[in-house]
Enzyme design. Structure first.
Site, short mmCIF file in Angstrom:
data_model
loop_
_atom_site.label_atom_id
_atom_site.label_comp_id
_atom_site.label_asym_id
_atom_site.label_seq_id
_atom_site.Cartn_x
_atom_site.Cartn_y
_atom_site.Cartn_z
N SER A 35 111.33 15.24 -12.17
CA SER A 35 113.63 15.87 -12.01
C SER A 35 113.67 15.19 -10.20
O SER A 35 113.45 14.53 -10.34
CB SER A 35 112.77 17.00 -12.16
OG SER A 35 113.36 18.28 -11.96
N THR A 36 113.53 16.17 -10.00
CA THR A 36 114.34 16.34 -8.17
C THR A 36 113.12 14.41 -7.35
O THR A 36 112.15 14.62 -7.49
CB THR A 36 114.03 17.25 -7.72
OG1 THR A 36 114.52 18.37 -7.95
CG2 THR A 36 114.20 17.00 -5.48
N HIS A 92 114.99 14.86 -15.64
CA HIS A 92 116.04 16.13 -15.87
C HIS A 92 118.02 16.10 -14.43
O HIS A 92 117.13 15.69 -13.44
CB HIS A 92 115.23 17.98 -14.19
CG HIS A 92 114.56 18.59 -15.41
ND1 HIS A 92 113.57 18.99 -14.27
CD2 HIS A 92 113.51 18.37 -16.27
CE1 HIS A 92 112.37 19.60 -14.96
NE2 HIS A 92 112.28 18.67 -16.17
N ASP A 101 107.95 23.10 -14.91
CA ASP A 101 108.25 22.13 -15.98
C ASP A 101 107.69 21.42 -16.43
O ASP A 101 107.37 20.23 -15.68
CB ASP A 101 109.78 21.54 -16.78
CG ASP A 101 110.19 21.54 -17.95
OD1 ASP A 101 109.77 22.19 -18.58
OD2 ASP A 101 110.78 20.14 -18.25
#
Length: 347
Positions: A174-175, A200, A296
């Site tokens: 993600s990030t 993401h 997640d």
């Protein structure tokens, strides 16, 4: 202590509305605004911000040039506030590759109303950005786009090699993942196992992201569609706004891409991918969880481990945000905890 924010945007309306939104939060303070990066640099000489909210297309100096400059001089979390137009998508991906932590997408029209409606999202994004460990990003994370290796380094078509399709690498991030995936995928040869990725990312971004990676990697990188084969030398990226699963089709593994509700607040969700790999690939898989906010993928990685898969987490020192890997480690779902620059070799 409050999070000190500098807003850099050539639109007076955007500067005013974002400042108003952020200043409503007790833990955030917009201490100044600037209409372009040149003005911003002057203000930053007097006080350096904790977070910069940055537009891309501005006069005198564009946002990406400004972003690269501060990431080299003094790495600072930056949140891009940009349009989702086709041109803006490419520019926003370049900004993420240059070191931006996150993106707030804004429409071409009705910006004021959109920003006001997205108040909680914007505050949440700035809070998350404040936790980012941008100092981990070295020159290879902010380098410019490279060219694809010469043709002699690329193997012939591998679609007939059915005996080698029994290995699957599943990656969730993600990030900070845009930069991290570039580091990993550009280091892989065409002989590597097939890869399925959840990053993401909003709709419209994933196709451009896959195209960008495809232009700089030896392996093929494409946005996944239902029925795509998972073969050596190919990485499939889940489309923004849709989940992806891995299924068995005879001696082959293929993808299933579908619409569905968010899982762990995300669509695509890493857990959805990992659980499908645990079910259908089992011990022939490797699961890798990388930099990202939240949890997640943690439960899904545990399911993969229980099914006999090898599991890997990016270590804290090399993560921009040590959230997803940390949660997986806490569950006992990780066999190996390694740095970003070791992941390609492990694959």
């Amino acid at each position: 202590m409050s999070i000190e924010v500098l807003v850099v945007d050539d639109s007076a309306v955007v500067r005013q509305v974002i400042s108003k939104i952020l200043n409503k939060a007790k833990d955030i303070n917009v201490y100044d605004v600037a209409s372009d990066p040149v003005f911003a640099l002057g203000k930053m000489e007097k006080k350096w911000p904790d977070i910069i909210v940055l537009d891309i297309e501005m006069p005198r100096m564009d946002g990406i040039t400004f972003l690269r400059k501060i990431m080299i001089d003094r790495p600072t979390p930056v949140v891009i506030c940009s349009s989702l137009a086709v041109k803006g998508t490419e520019l926003s991906l370049n900004a993420l590759a240059a070191g931006a932590v996150d993106i707030i997408t804004k429409p071409e029209l009705g910006i004021k109303g959109f920003l006001e409606d997205a108040e909680k999202q914007i505050q949440h994004t700035v809070r998350n950005a404040a936790k980012a460990n941008v100092s981990t990003r070295d020159a290879k994370l902010i380098r410019s786009v490279k060219t694809k290796p010469p043709e002699e380094n690329i193997l012939p078509d591998l679609t007939g090699m059915s005996k080698t399709t029994d290995r699957v690498i599943a990656i969730g991030t993600s990030t900070g993942g845009v930069q991290a995936l570039e580091v990993v995928l550009t280091a892989l040869p065409r002989t590597c196992p097939g890869i399925v990725i959840v990053q993401h990312m909003p709709e419209k971004f994933t196709e451009a992201f896959a195209n960008r990676l495809n232009s700089i990697c030896a392996i093929e990188v494409i946005e996944a569609r239902s029925g795509d084969r998972i073969i050596p030398g190919r990485a499939l990226i889940a489309p923004g706004g849709k989940h992806i699963e891995v299924e068995r089709s005879g001696a082959q593994y293929i993808t299933r891409v579908f619409s569905g509700p968010a899982v762990n607040r995300h669509c695509p969700s890493v857990d959805v991918l990992f659980r499908s790999v645990a079910k259908h690939v089992k011990q022939n898989a490797t699961g890798i969880i990388m930099t990202g906010m939240g949890d997640d993928g943690a439960q899904g990685l545990l399911a993969m481990q229980s099914a006999g898969a090898q599991t890997i987490a990016q270590d804290e020192a090399s993560c921009v945000v040590f959230g997803m890997p940390k949660e997986a480690i806490k569950l006992g779902a990780v066999n190996f905890e390694i740095s970003l620059d070791q992941i390609a070799d492990k694959i």
